[in-house]
Every structure is written in structure tokens, then in C-alpha cells.
Scaffold this active site. Structure first.
Site: not given
Ligand code: IFM
Length: 785
Positions: A355, A498, A611
Site C-alpha cells: 500500500w 503491524e 509500530k
Molecule cells: O507497507 C509497509 C507496512 O505498513 C509496514 N511494514 C513495511 C511495509 C513495506 O514498507
């Protein structure tokens, strides 16, 4: 430590990122942030001579391959073209031997050129000056130019230069290529043809060298070598004190996935075309190629004409750095490809799109280059195939987009196993591919955003409506009836944050699903009434007549978490009941994710710690749905608990801080966002630069400090320059017109390049103009709370 204020010359001020001390312990930083590319390919900037700990990467966008059934598809690391085996009087050259002075490695962002120079002294007192130059041509998308210049400062030496095409590369151990064919034509043109093991993409690589001694052409007979996955040549010559030897290497990269060869099964066509091109470039030479490349970049900077007068020189460099990498990583030439979360600068996230593209990068393109925005959204249209398959496999209807995407038809490609669990010692399971589902409505949102800002009806007719309608079908089938409360829930998800897995009713997910379905109802009705033919076509494809009443019935019953007595919107059903701990040590962390030195993910799941921006994302995307005091209260509540361990977090917080009228905080957060890749942390970019954060830097400027928003189809401008800035100017496309917006302490000036009447709201007040508009500062912005 890198130097971000290097003064090379007056015209290169705020265009240069420089490394002035060489250390083999921090190789990844410069390899990634100084990586080169042109959207077709990306070349990590490893040094010519090899060192332990280096990562030599060459990626070609869209060439995904799956190593085996246990792994997910990834961008294969193609054969290396940059390594030189240099020997001086028979001894291998390395900066770890002898001594050196005047070391400098620089990325000149304006010209997209990498240079490196130093004086080196061998242990027996020979002194040589080295200068290396390298670029990945923006003019000729398949070409790379490299030059090495060696001047003998003291003594005479015998120099040997080994150079070639090295297919002994892999992705952290996974070898994606068959052995391939190798050949050297006319003792000059090196060729390596290699096919990926599973996707059967053929890579056609060529290289040729030329030499000059003290400016005069030099013919050197090579010693030719062909080994496993390698083709190389070695040249030897004697240099006397005062001599300057110039070694040029030009290389080309083609693949059978290139659009110009699509449907072309005959490898010999690609091969002969590529070889001809290399010969032509070889005749043309490094200097002319470089000058064409520089002209192409000059056009880029004319197109993305952003100026920033700040007391802190770093700010403009950071913005240019962001635009540079956005250009380098974006496959503007081919709608079958998306943008990787690390661009093309490292193996991190395997070249997959998240995204990050739609929410953090697309706004840059919507407002600065709508053609490219459209191409990126066409990629998502092509991705419907995989999204529909994912929905079906999971027992849903419509289009359920993969959390991580590669080739459009691949569907879900998120890996299943990740980092170590510090409690069990096992690998942590990555749940995102299964339950991080907001991506589907993020894409629908992006389509709507693009349409409203550009008015590109043709895109909507061919692609956009279908995406919005089919993602709505997915959400309608995904909703779960909750008998007890008499409403629909979305259970068992991961929201943007996350650190919270398997949660019910993540507010962002629920609101965005609601947005997606209500947009589908609106477009369904509009099409039925005003575009019956298109409606009939989409109806026969998607069953709209049957879907519409279901949407209607469910929409009003979707549970949308509301602010509590303290105005706090629960991020999910359980977040606010979780334990609160003192996060000070982690807030002051020098490395991302330090929380996991003390807790595993299951434990983190039970704490009020986030996070990244979650509810804040909701305020950014659906800002007119929430009251200012609610936004402020939630910002205060959640920011305290947010570690910004994702690079997607700081820019969002900066934009929101601006909305609250807190320019100082907004500026501080902007600086921190800019320092994710460009800061003092020498390991933050090891796996590659942070694409979303770079898009976020542009967002901080344009959506944050200039306050540009598309609200209900209208353009809004609400500028609030931070103390350190005197002037901000940037281009902005709106409904087909290119506007150049300049904001300074005395007011706002907007110049339109079209004859259309431009309507917008400045600080909430409607204005319209043709040609040019000047507004004094008195009509300036208001904070929203
Ligand atoms: O899309 C992101 C996510 O929101 C957080 N972890 C890393 C991904 C890739 O940048």
C-alpha cells in the site's frame, strides 16, 4: 557519518550526498542511498573493487522469479557489471591495503552520477590517484556507463584490470538463473544470456571496454576468460609517473520481459538488437552518453520543479533526494509493473509492492505527473486477476488484493516466515499476507483520489470503476454479522499498525471498507442512470444488480468505532484495554525495532504500543469525517504509544501536526522522516531505501506545509510554512492544468499553464482565477484546532 552539505561547486549546492570516510562496516548505507537507476533497472552502488559485506545488486523491474516452492517470487539479482579486479604490480588492489587520502564518494543527485576518488599509496611507496564515475542512463534505459581514471603520482607500475559480466550473483543465496550462454565477439563485445529458473525471463547482458592513455586512444589486447556464469577480459599495461589511464566500460541490459519484445519468443531478435545497441553506444562513447543522460535529468528537474528556501540547507537536499529516488524506482515505462517498497536499491521486501505505493507515493505522481499515476493504477487493474483469485481461495467474492504484489497475475506473494522470535527462537510467522486486508480499500481510495484530482474519465471507464466495484464486493462478503450487537464486524485482521495482529474491528480497516462500499454504491447508481451501456458491461462482469442491494443493506450496519468519553477512537476492540508500559527507552532508540530485544511479537500484541500511524492514517485519508478535537485527542493519545518503527509513520504525523497548526512539531517530524535514509544511522538503509518514506517527504511539503488536499472533489490549499522556511514552490497538476504554486511570507502566488478557470479553496475560502493568482498573507491558513 555522511556529509549532506558538501560544497563541490556553487551550482551543485544541495545536490550532493557525500561519503568522506570509507569503512567496510557500513558499506550498505552508500550502496543503497547512492544507488542509481532509471525505472527500468536499478543498480546498487557497490564499489568497483570488492569487500566483504558488500551487496552487489542489479535489478530489472518486473522480472520476478520464484527460486523454489518454499520461497516467494522476488526480483532476481542479475549478473554484476560493476566489479573490477584491479592489480598493481601483481597485488590485488584494495583500500584495506596500503594507505589512502582524500577519499570521497558522491552521489550528484542533479545529474544522477556517482563518483569516487582518492589517492592511494602502495606499501612500497607507489602513489596512484583513482577516480571512478558511473551512471545508469535515463536517456537510454538499457545502458550503464562506467569510467575509471588512474593517474600515476609516484613511481611506475604494471596495472592489470579484470572486468566482465559476472552471473555468479544470487539473492541472499537463492540463485535465480540457469547457467546461460557466454561469448565474446571480436575480442571486444562480451555477452551473457541467462534465463530465470521458473519465470523463464531471459536476461541479455553485454559489455565493452575502451582505453585511453594520456587522452589518446589505446588498443589493448585482452586476455579472454569464460567461467561458470562468467565472461570476462583482462587488460595489462605499464604506467609511468605522470601517466593517466582512462578505462571506460559501457554495458547494456535487456530482458525478454521488456515491453518492446513482449510476445517475442525468438531470443536471437533480442540478442542481435542488444548487441547492435551496445556497438552503437561503444562508438558513441562515455562522454556523449553521459551528456545525453544529464540532459534527460535536467528535464526531470524542470518537470518536478520544487524549490525551497530554508535556513537549513539539508531540507532542500532531502526533497531532491526523495524525488531522485522516486524517479529511479518507478517503472514509468511499463504498466505491468509496480514500485517496490525498497525501490530497486536492495533485496529488502523482494521488489514487492505494498500500500506504500497507493497511499504514500501515488499522491506525488497524481499531482506532479498524472500519466505515471495512471500507469501505476493500471498495474493494479491488471492485478485484479490475482486479487480475484485470492478472494476465491479465501472464500470471498470480488477482488481481495494481495498484501504484497509482484507480477500482476501472481496474486499474494507475502512470505510466510520472518525474523527470530526472541522467546521461542523460531521464526515469527508473517500474518500480513493472510489478514492485512486494508490494501483492497487503499487501492480503491487511490483510484478515487486519482479520478477526482485528474478528471481522467477514460481511466475510470476502462479500469477504475471495476476496481472500486469489485473491491466493494470483496468487503461485502468479508463482513461478519455480530448477532449480539446487531452490526457487521471485520474480525481477525492486522490494521496499518503491524504490532497488533489478529484484532477485531481495526478502526482504519472498518472505515475504509465502509468508504469503499459507499463509493461503489454511488458509482453503481451514477452509471446505471447516466452510462447505461457501461453499467450493463460492468453488470455482466461483476453482477452489480445482485451486489447493489447487499451493499445497501450492509453499509449502514458496518461497525465504525466512535470516540469514547475522552474522544479516543479505539484502534481496535482490545487496544485500549491492553497494558501501558514506559516506552521511553524505545522512543529514544538508535535502531528501529529495539522493542524486540526485550519482547516477542505475542507480548507486544498485548501492550499499548504501536509500530506506526494507524488511526492517524484514517484522519489523513478521510479527514472530513472527523472533528478537529477528536483528531487532536487521538494524536496525543496514540503518538505517545507509537514507536515509528515503520518508515511510513513520521511523514503522516508531520502532516497531521501541521493540520493542528503545530508547525514546529510538523517540521521536527519532517526532519526525522527525511533522516530515515539520509540521517546519521549508518545501517537504516542496508536492505534498501524506504520508498514510502520518500513519497512521504513530498507529502510533508505539499500536503503538510502547503496544506494541499482533495476534499470532496475540490482542491484545497492551506499553507503554513515552518519557521525555518522562507519560500516553498512546487508544480501541481489539477484537472489537467499544471499550476506552479509559490508560498512565501508575503502570500501565495499560483500560475496556471492552461486557459481554464481554476477553482480552489484557500484556507477554506473559495477562489477562482485564470492565468495567475496572487493572494496576500492575510488570507492565509487557519489551523483546524
Ligand atoms: O507497507 C509497509 C507496512 O505498513 C509496514 N511494514 C513495511 C511495509 C513495506 O514498507
Amino acid at each position: 557519518m555522511l556529509n549532506y552539505s558538501k560544497r563541490v561547486s556553487d551550482d551543485l549546492m544541495q545536490w550532493v550526498v557525500a561519503e568522506e570516510q570509507f569503512s567496510t562496516l557500513t558499506l550498505g548505507k552508500c550502496e543503497a542511498i547512492m544507488s542509481l537507476g532509471n525505472g527500468y533497472m536499478g543498480l546498487r552502488s557497490a564499489t568497483e573493487e570488492p569487500y566483504i559485506g558488500e551487496k552487489r545488486n542489479l535489478f530489472v523491474n518486473g522480472t520476478f522469479n520464484k527460486f523454489d516452492e518454499e520461497e516467494v517470487t522476488e526480483l532476481p539479482n542479475a549478473a554484476d557489471l560493476t566489479r573490477l579486479d584491479l592489480r598493481i604490480d601483481g597485488e590485488r588492489f584494495s583500500l584495506e591495503k596500503g594507505s589512502f587520502t582524500g577519499y570521497s564518494r558522491m552521489l550528484n543527485i542533479r545529474d544522477a552520477e556517482l563518483t569516487r576518488s582518492f589517492d592511494w599509496e602502495s606499501k612500497d611507496g607507489k602513489k596512484l590517484r583513482f577516480t571512478f564515475r558511473r551512471f545508469v542512463s535515463l536517456h537510454h534505459k538499457h545502458a550503464i556507463g562506467m569510467r575509471m581514471e588512474v593517474t600515476l603520482l609516484q613511481g611506475d607500475v604494471r596495472l592489470s584490470v579484470g572486468s566482465g559480466i559476472d552471473g555468479q550473483m544470487n539473492n541472499s543465496g537463492s540463485q535465480h538463473f540457469h547457467e546461460g550462454e557466454k561469448r565474446i565477439y571480436d575480442k571486444t563485445y562480451l555477452e551473457l544470456l541467462q534465463q530465470t529458473t521458473e519465470s523463464k525471463v531471459t536476461f541479455v547482458l553485454h559489455a565493452a571496454h575502451s582505453h585511453k592513455l594520456n587522452g589518446a586512444e589505446l588498443n589493448l589486447a585482452p586476455r579472454m576468460e569464460i567461467e561458470r556464469r562468467q565472461v570476462a577480459v583482462k587488460y595489462e599495461l605499464d604506467l609511468c609517473e605522470g601517466d593517466t589511464y582512462t578505462f571506460d566500460k559501457l554495458a547494456t541490459v535487456y530482458t525478454s520481459r521488456d515491453l518492446e519484445f513482449s510476445g517475442e519468443s525468438d531470443l536471437s531478435t533480442i540478442r542481435s538488437h542488444a548487441l547492435e545497441q551496445l556497438k552503437a553506444l561503444h562508438d558513441q562513447g562515455f562522454d556523449e552518453m553521459l551528456s545525453e543522460h544529464q540532459k534527460a535529468w535536467a528535464e526531470v528537474w524542470r518537470d518536478y520543479d520544487i524549490t525551497l528556501k530554508s535556513k537549513n540547507e539539508f531540507d532542500l537536499l532531502a526533497v531532491r533526494f526523495a524525488v531522485y529516488h522516486l524517479v529511479v524506482m518507478t517503472p514509468a515505462h511499463d504498466r505491468r509493473m509496480g514500485i517496490g517498497a525498497k525501490g530497486l536499491s536492495g533485496e529488502g521486501y523482494k521488489g514487492h509492492s505494498f500500500w506504500d505505493t497507493e497511499i504514500f507515493i501515488l499522491p506525488f505522481y497524481i499531482y506532479s505527473n498524472p500519466r505515471i499515476a495512471r500507469s501505476l493504477l493500471e498495474y493494479r487493474y491488471l492485478g485484479l486477476e490475482g486479487a480475484r483469485r485470492k478472494a476465491k481461495e479465501n472464500g470471498f467474492e470480488g477482488a481481495m488484493y494481495p498484501w504484497e504484489a509482484a507480477w500482476p497475475s501472481d496474486g499474494e506473494v507475502t512470505p510466510v516466515w520472518g525474523a527470530v522470535d526472541i522467546v521461542t527462537g523460531e521464526q515469527t510467522k508473517i500474518w500480513s499476507g493472510f489478514i492485512e486486508q486494508h490494501i483492497s480499500s487503499d487501492i480503491a481510495y487511490a483510484v478515487w483520489h486519482y479520478f477526482k484530482a485528474t478528471g481522467d474519465q477514460e481511466y475510470m471507464d476502462r479500469y477504475g470503476y471495476e476496481i472500486i466495484l469489485d473491491t466493494a464486493k470483496f468487503w461485502a462478503s468479508r463482513l461478519e454479522w455480530d448477532e449480539e450487537h446487531g452490526r457487521y464486524h471485520i474480525n481477525e485482521v492486522i490494521g496499518p499498525d503491524e504490532y497488533k495482529e489478529h484484532v477485531d474491528n481495526n478502526a482504519f480497516t472498518n472505515y475504509m471498507a465502509h468508504f469503499n462500499i459507499s463509493l461503489a454504491i454511488q458509482y453503481c447508481d451514477e452509471l446505471k442512470e447516466k452510462r447505461p451501456e457501461l453499467f450493463a458491461e460492468l453488470n455482466s462482469k461483476l453482477g452489480l444488480e445482485a451486489a447493489r442491494p447487499v451493499w445497501e443493506e450492509k453499509l449502514g450496519l458496518i461497525y465504525l468505532p466512535q470516540p469514547n468519553e475522552q474522544n479516543i477512537i479505539p484502534q481496535d476492540d482490545t487496544y485500549l484495554q491492553k497494558q501501558i508500559i514506559d516506552l521511553t527507552p524505545y522512543k529514544n532508540q538508535s535502531k528501529v525495532g529495539s522493542l524486540f530485544d526485550d519482547y516477542n511479537l505475542d507480548q507486544v500484541n498485548n501492550l499499548q504500543v504501536s509500530k506506526q500511524a494507524d488511526i492517524m492514517m484514517l484522519f489523513l485519508l478521510l479527514e472530513d469525517r472527523f472533528q478537529p478535537e477528536v483528531k487532536r485527542a487521538n494524536y496525543n493519545y496514540y503518538e505517545e504509544k507509537t514507536l515509528h518503527d515503520s518508515s511510513l509513520s513520521l511523514s503522516t504525523h508531520s502532516i497531521l501536526a501541521n493540520d493542528f497548526g503545530d508547525e514546529a512539531l510538523a517540521y521536527d517530524l519532517f526532519r526525522r522522516a527525511a533522516e530515515i535514509d539520509l540521517g546519521p544511522n549508518m545501517h537504516s538503509s542496508d536492505a534498501g531505501i524506504h520508498s514510502a518514506s520518500l513519497g512521504g517527504i513530498w507529502e510533508c511539503l505539499v500536503m503538510g506545509f502547503a496544506g494541499v488536499r482533495m476534499l470532496g472533489g475540490e482542491l484545497h490549499l492551506n499553507p503554513r510554512l515552518p519557521q525555518a522556511w522562507e519560500e516553498l514552490s512546487f508544480p501541481l497538476y489539477w484537472q489537467g492544468s499544471r499550476l506552479q504554486i509559490r508560498i512565501d511570507r508575503s502570500g501565495i502566488r499560483i500560475k496556471s499553464s492552461s486557459a481554464d478557470v481554476i477553482r480552489l479553496k484557500v484556507a477554506g475560502k473559495p477562489v477562482s482565477f485564470e492565468g495567475e493568482l496572487e493572494l496576500p498573507q492575510t488570507s492565509g491558513a487557519q489551523p483546524i484546532s
